[in-house]
Design a protein around this motif. Sequence first.
Motif, PDB file in Angstrom:
ATOM      1  N   SER A  14       0.848  -1.195   0.000  1.00 29.19           N
ATOM      2  CA  SER A  14       0.000   0.000   0.000  1.00 29.19           C
ATOM      3  C   SER A  14       0.884   1.245   0.000  1.00 29.19           C
ATOM      4  O   SER A  14       2.117   1.146   0.100  1.00 29.19           O
ATOM      5  CB  SER A  14      -0.922   0.000   1.226  1.00 29.19           C
ATOM      6  N   VAL A  15       0.255   2.385  -0.129  1.00 28.89           N
ATOM      7  CA  VAL A  15       0.963   3.666  -0.121  1.00 28.89           C
ATOM      8  C   VAL A  15       0.424   4.496   1.037  1.00 28.89           C
ATOM      9  O   VAL A  15      -0.788   4.669   1.178  1.00 28.89           O
ATOM     10  CB  VAL A  15       0.779   4.406  -1.464  1.00 28.89           C
ATOM     11  N   ALA A  16       1.336   4.994   1.868  1.00 24.25           N
ATOM     12  CA  ALA A  16       0.931   5.843   2.987  1.00 24.25           C
ATOM     13  C   ALA A  16       0.742   7.289   2.542  1.00 24.25           C
ATOM     14  O   ALA A  16      -0.177   7.975   2.984  1.00 24.25           O
ATOM     15  CB  ALA A  16       1.964   5.759   4.103  1.00 24.25           C
ATOM     16  N   THR A  17       1.616   7.740   1.669  1.00 17.10           N
ATOM     17  CA  THR A  17       1.502   9.087   1.105  1.00 17.10           C
ATOM     18  C   THR A  17       2.180   9.083  -0.253  1.00 17.10           C
ATOM     19  O   THR A  17       3.185   8.395  -0.471  1.00 17.10           O
ATOM     20  CB  THR A  17       2.136  10.135   2.033  1.00 17.10           C
ATOM     21  N   GLY A  18       1.625   9.850  -1.198  1.00 16.38           N
ATOM     22  CA  GLY A  18       2.176   9.891  -2.541  1.00 16.38           C
ATOM     23  C   GLY A  18       1.416   8.977  -3.489  1.00 16.38           C
ATOM     24  O   GLY A  18       0.268   8.580  -3.243  1.00 16.38           O
ATOM     25  N   ARG A  19       2.085   8.598  -4.582  1.00 19.80           N
ATOM     26  CA  ARG A  19       1.436   7.782  -5.614  1.00 19.80           C
ATOM     27  C   ARG A  19       2.512   7.040  -6.394  1.00 19.80           C
ATOM     28  O   ARG A  19       3.590   7.594  -6.642  1.00 19.80           O
ATOM     29  CB  ARG A  19       0.624   8.698  -6.543  1.00 19.80           C
ATOM     30  N   ILE A  20       2.224   5.818  -6.765  1.00 17.66           N
ATOM     31  CA  ILE A  20       3.190   5.017  -7.522  1.00 17.66           C
ATOM     32  C   ILE A  20       2.521   4.359  -8.724  1.00 17.66           C
ATOM     33  O   ILE A  20       1.290   4.167  -8.767  1.00 17.66           O
ATOM     34  CB  ILE A  20       3.839   3.915  -6.657  1.00 17.66           C
ATOM     35  N   PHE A  21       3.347   4.002  -9.705  1.00 13.42           N
ATOM     36  CA  PHE A  21       2.968   3.076 -10.760  1.00 13.42           C
ATOM     37  C   PHE A  21       3.584   1.736 -10.376  1.00 13.42           C
ATOM     38  O   PHE A  21       4.806   1.619 -10.232  1.00 13.42           O
ATOM     39  CB  PHE A  21       3.527   3.545 -12.108  1.00 13.42           C
ATOM     40  N   GLY A  22       2.732   0.722 -10.154  1.00 11.40           N
ATOM     41  CA  GLY A  22       3.217  -0.587  -9.738  1.00 11.40           C
ATOM     42  C   GLY A  22       3.202  -1.573 -10.896  1.00 11.40           C
ATOM     43  O   GLY A  22       2.285  -1.540 -11.740  1.00 11.40           O
ATOM     44  N   ALA A  23       4.206  -2.424 -10.948  1.00 10.40           N
ATOM     45  CA  ALA A  23       4.283  -3.469 -11.971  1.00 10.40           C
ATOM     46  C   ALA A  23       4.603  -4.798 -11.304  1.00 10.40           C
ATOM     47  O   ALA A  23       5.502  -4.872 -10.461  1.00 10.40           O
ATOM     48  CB  ALA A  23       5.350  -3.119 -13.004  1.00 10.40           C
ATOM     49  N   TRP A  24       3.872  -5.825 -11.708  1.00  4.06           N
ATOM     50  CA  TRP A  24       4.058  -7.161 -11.138  1.00  4.06           C
ATOM     51  C   TRP A  24       4.205  -8.173 -12.269  1.00  4.06           C
ATOM     52  O   TRP A  24       3.474  -8.125 -13.269  1.00  4.06           O
ATOM     53  CB  TRP A  24       2.879  -7.533 -10.243  1.00  4.06           C
ATOM     54  N   VAL A  25       5.150  -9.065 -12.121  1.00  8.34           N
ATOM     55  CA  VAL A  25       5.412 -10.102 -13.115  1.00  8.34           C
ATOM     56  C   VAL A  25       5.441 -11.451 -12.399  1.00  8.34           C
ATOM     57  O   VAL A  25       6.151 -11.616 -11.400  1.00  8.34           O
ATOM     58  CB  VAL A  25       6.752  -9.872 -13.848  1.00  8.34           C
ATOM     59  N   ASP A  26       4.666 -12.398 -12.907  1.00  5.30           N
ATOM     60  CA  ASP A  26       4.617 -13.720 -12.286  1.00  5.30           C
ATOM     61  C   ASP A  26       5.914 -14.466 -12.599  1.00  5.30           C
ATOM     62  O   ASP A  26       6.208 -14.776 -13.758  1.00  5.30           O
ATOM     63  CB  ASP A  26       3.412 -14.501 -12.825  1.00  5.30           C
ATOM     64  N   LEU A  27       6.694 -14.748 -11.563  1.00  3.87           N
ATOM     65  CA  LEU A  27       7.965 -15.456 -11.719  1.00  3.87           C
ATOM     66  C   LEU A  27       7.908 -16.839 -11.070  1.00  3.87           C
ATOM     67  O   LEU A  27       8.930 -17.419 -10.733  1.00  3.87           O
ATOM     68  CB  LEU A  27       9.113 -14.633 -11.126  1.00  3.87           C
ATOM     69  N   VAL A  45       2.118 -10.237 -16.825  1.00  7.23           N
ATOM     70  CA  VAL A  45       2.390  -8.894 -16.286  1.00  7.23           C
ATOM     71  C   VAL A  45       1.078  -8.215 -15.910  1.00  7.23           C
ATOM     72  O   VAL A  45       0.062  -8.347 -16.609  1.00  7.23           O
ATOM     73  CB  VAL A  45       3.136  -8.034 -17.322  1.00  7.23           C
ATOM     74  N   PHE A  46       1.100  -7.486 -14.803  1.00  7.71           N
ATOM     75  CA  PHE A  46      -0.031  -6.641 -14.416  1.00  7.71           C
ATOM     76  C   PHE A  46       0.511  -5.324 -13.891  1.00  7.71           C
ATOM     77  O   PHE A  46       1.507  -5.307 -13.155  1.00  7.71           O
ATOM     78  CB  PHE A  46      -0.876  -7.307 -13.327  1.00  7.71           C
ATOM     79  N   THR A  47      -0.133  -4.209 -14.284  1.00 11.46           N
ATOM     80  CA  THR A  47       0.282  -2.891 -13.801  1.00 11.46           C
ATOM     81  C   THR A  47      -0.938  -2.099 -13.354  1.00 11.46           C
ATOM     82  O   THR A  47      -2.047  -2.294 -13.865  1.00 11.46           O
ATOM     83  CB  THR A  47       1.015  -2.095 -14.897  1.00 11.46           C
ATOM     84  N   THR A  48      -0.728  -1.219 -12.404  1.00 10.92           N
ATOM     85  CA  THR A  48      -1.771  -0.297 -11.968  1.00 10.92           C
ATOM     86  C   THR A  48      -1.133   0.810 -11.150  1.00 10.92           C
ATOM     87  O   THR A  48       0.004   0.664 -10.668  1.00 10.92           O
ATOM     88  CB  THR A  48      -2.853  -1.017 -11.144  1.00 10.92           C
ATOM     89  N   GLU A  49      -1.849   1.920 -10.984  1.00 12.93           N
ATOM     90  CA  GLU A  49      -1.395   2.977 -10.093  1.00 12.93           C
ATOM     91  C   GLU A  49      -1.976   2.752  -8.708  1.00 12.93           C
ATOM     92  O   GLU A  49      -3.097   2.257  -8.557  1.00 12.93           O
ATOM     93  CB  GLU A  49      -1.814   4.356 -10.617  1.00 12.93           C
ATOM     94  N   ILE A  50      -1.176   3.117  -7.691  1.00 14.92           N
ATOM     95  CA  ILE A  50      -1.606   2.974  -6.300  1.00 14.92           C
ATOM     96  C   ILE A  50      -1.443   4.317  -5.602  1.00 14.92           C
ATOM     97  O   ILE A  50      -0.383   4.951  -5.679  1.00 14.92           O
ATOM     98  CB  ILE A  50      -0.778   1.909  -5.554  1.00 14.92           C
ATOM     99  N   ASP A  51      -2.496   4.738  -4.927  1.00 11.95           N
ATOM    100  CA  ASP A  51      -2.431   5.858  -3.991  1.00 11.95           C
ATOM    101  C   ASP A  51      -2.967   5.340  -2.665  1.00 11.95           C
ATOM    102  O   ASP A  51      -3.208   4.124  -2.529  1.00 11.95           O
ATOM    103  CB  ASP A  51      -3.194   7.078  -4.534  1.00 11.95           C
ATOM    104  N   PRO A  52      -3.162   6.157  -1.646  1.00 14.80           N
ATOM    105  CA  PRO A  52      -3.612   5.614  -0.359  1.00 14.80           C
ATOM    106  C   PRO A  52      -4.962   4.906  -0.390  1.00 14.80           C
ATOM    107  O   PRO A  52      -5.301   4.197   0.567  1.00 14.80           O
ATOM    108  CB  PRO A  52      -3.651   6.857   0.542  1.00 14.80           C
ATOM    109  N   SER A  53      -5.728   5.051  -1.471  1.00 13.46           N
ATOM    110  CA  SER A  53      -7.036   4.401  -1.543  1.00 13.46           C
ATOM    111  C   SER A  53      -7.004   3.073  -2.287  1.00 13.46           C
ATOM    112  O   SER A  53      -8.044   2.498  -2.581  1.00 13.46           O
ATOM    113  CB  SER A  53      -8.047   5.330  -2.222  1.00 13.46           C
ATOM    114  N   ARG A  54      -5.822   2.597  -2.615  1.00 17.61           N
ATOM    115  CA  ARG A  54      -5.716   1.319  -3.322  1.00 17.61           C
ATOM    116  C   ARG A  54      -4.512   0.554  -2.794  1.00 17.61           C
ATOM    117  O   ARG A  54      -3.486   1.150  -2.472  1.00 17.61           O
ATOM    118  CB  ARG A  54      -5.602   1.553  -4.828  1.00 17.61           C
ATOM    119  N   ALA A  55      -4.633  -0.770  -2.710  1.00 17.90           N
ATOM    120  CA  ALA A  55      -3.535  -1.636  -2.278  1.00 17.90           C
ATOM    121  C   ALA A  55      -3.520  -2.872  -3.164  1.00 17.90           C
ATOM    122  O   ALA A  55      -4.449  -3.116  -3.936  1.00 17.90           O
ATOM    123  CB  ALA A  55      -3.702  -2.023  -0.813  1.00 17.90           C
TER     124      ALA A  55
END
Length: 472
Positions: A80-93, A102-112
């Motif tokens: 999760s994000v406590a403050t700020g915003r990220i672009f997250g990327a996940w790859v099944d290894l 591959v899956f990507t999404t943006e995360i801010d404090p309202s998303r985990a």
Amino acid sequence: MSIEFGKQLVVTETPIPGLLVVDMPVHGDSRGWFKENWQRQKMTDAGLPDFGPVQNNISFNDAVGTTRGIHAEPWDKFVSVATGRIFGAWVDLREGPSFGTVFTTEIDPSRAVFVPRGVGNSYQTLEPDTAYAYLVNDHWSPDAAYAFLNLSDPTANIPWPIPLAEAEISEKDKQHPALADVAPIAPRKVLILGSNGQLGRALRAEYGDAPHVEYASRTDLDVTSPDLDSARRWRDYGTIINAAAYTAVDTAETSEGRAAAWAVNAAAPAALARIATEHGITLVHVSSDYVFDGTAERAYREDDPFSPLGVYGQSKAAGDIAVSTTPRHYIVRTSWVIGEGSNFVRTMSSLAERGVDPRVVDDQHGRLTFTADIARGIRHLVEHHAPYGTYNLTGEGPTHTWADIARSVFELTGHDPARVTAVTTEEFSSSARAAIAPRPRNSTLDLTKIIRTGFTPATSMTALGEYLATHE
């Protein structure tokens, strides 16, 4: 930073199996905002795994464009994000058909995001002063297996919002391999205890040489050892199948046998239950009809109260109670077990061949259960993710007495079944050379529950004929 307030708690699946996006309720006003970053009851009710976090980590990032490498660890994490915003990327290894997804999404404090074991995790900051937080359910260890992927891997083709040439990346992350060179994260291991016993050998035949399956005899791993907690890196295991048991029913009534029965059948399962609870392991334990006194006039159900007659049954009942305390458990209760090695069927076959006419009890009722069927049922419960709990698993069909079965063995091996003389339990016990432990007269177990999971037990007497045909 703009945060979306008032969301409902919603868990959404992604193309990567087990990777879940969580929309989080955030409550805000002119003073700021508040959220429950991890609330076990609400989140598990919404569909998140009850993954048992043991550590909370926070990564603070000053600048926009800070990019953290694609790392896959052998534990689960809740990001999760406590403050700020990220672009997250996940790859099944992980090993398997979804490797490289591959899956990507943006995360801010309202998303985990819930990240399962073996899925590569990375992110890029989109705002300054971003605090990225993650709960994990194991402690870092240098002995654990990790996998890494290069951020610019062309196969993954991650659409980074800020080009990697302009991003802040560590030199170590720049050196990670391409997807074609990644050693996939293996699944959590299956450990089969008591692998040299009748059921253990059937489990070997069922699971074979799969690389993630380990077999341990008492020589390899003593379940009664006080050092059991440190005998393995338990977080690497997803399932323990406990086929180790003390089964010398009559010897259990002696002082030496009593201590051994309680150590193996009760204390060891209690220790395994503690390990399973601490490390999120599914524990499969094999139980017995001897936890009942056999006085019921119907087949015993899984929820019938215990009423064991002797030491063996008492120790098995205690083991069942201990195993039932761990959240992820299957107690497989069976009766009249026949497998490789010495057993009643082989004894009767040998007597028939040698011309010996046996006296066999005719007032104990039940169904034969072949170890191959128990092994098949255990695998079914685990791999089909049946609801945790206790399941009766015996052969199907009419109930018989031991004398009935002895006659069938004689007949199936080409001998006269009339050579078998039926006697009562009392008559047999009075003629025995040593003390005989009390046995339940009714060992019939109700199979409704396991059949509802989609498992079809073998018919006892059909399986008897097949067994004799392959063991002559």
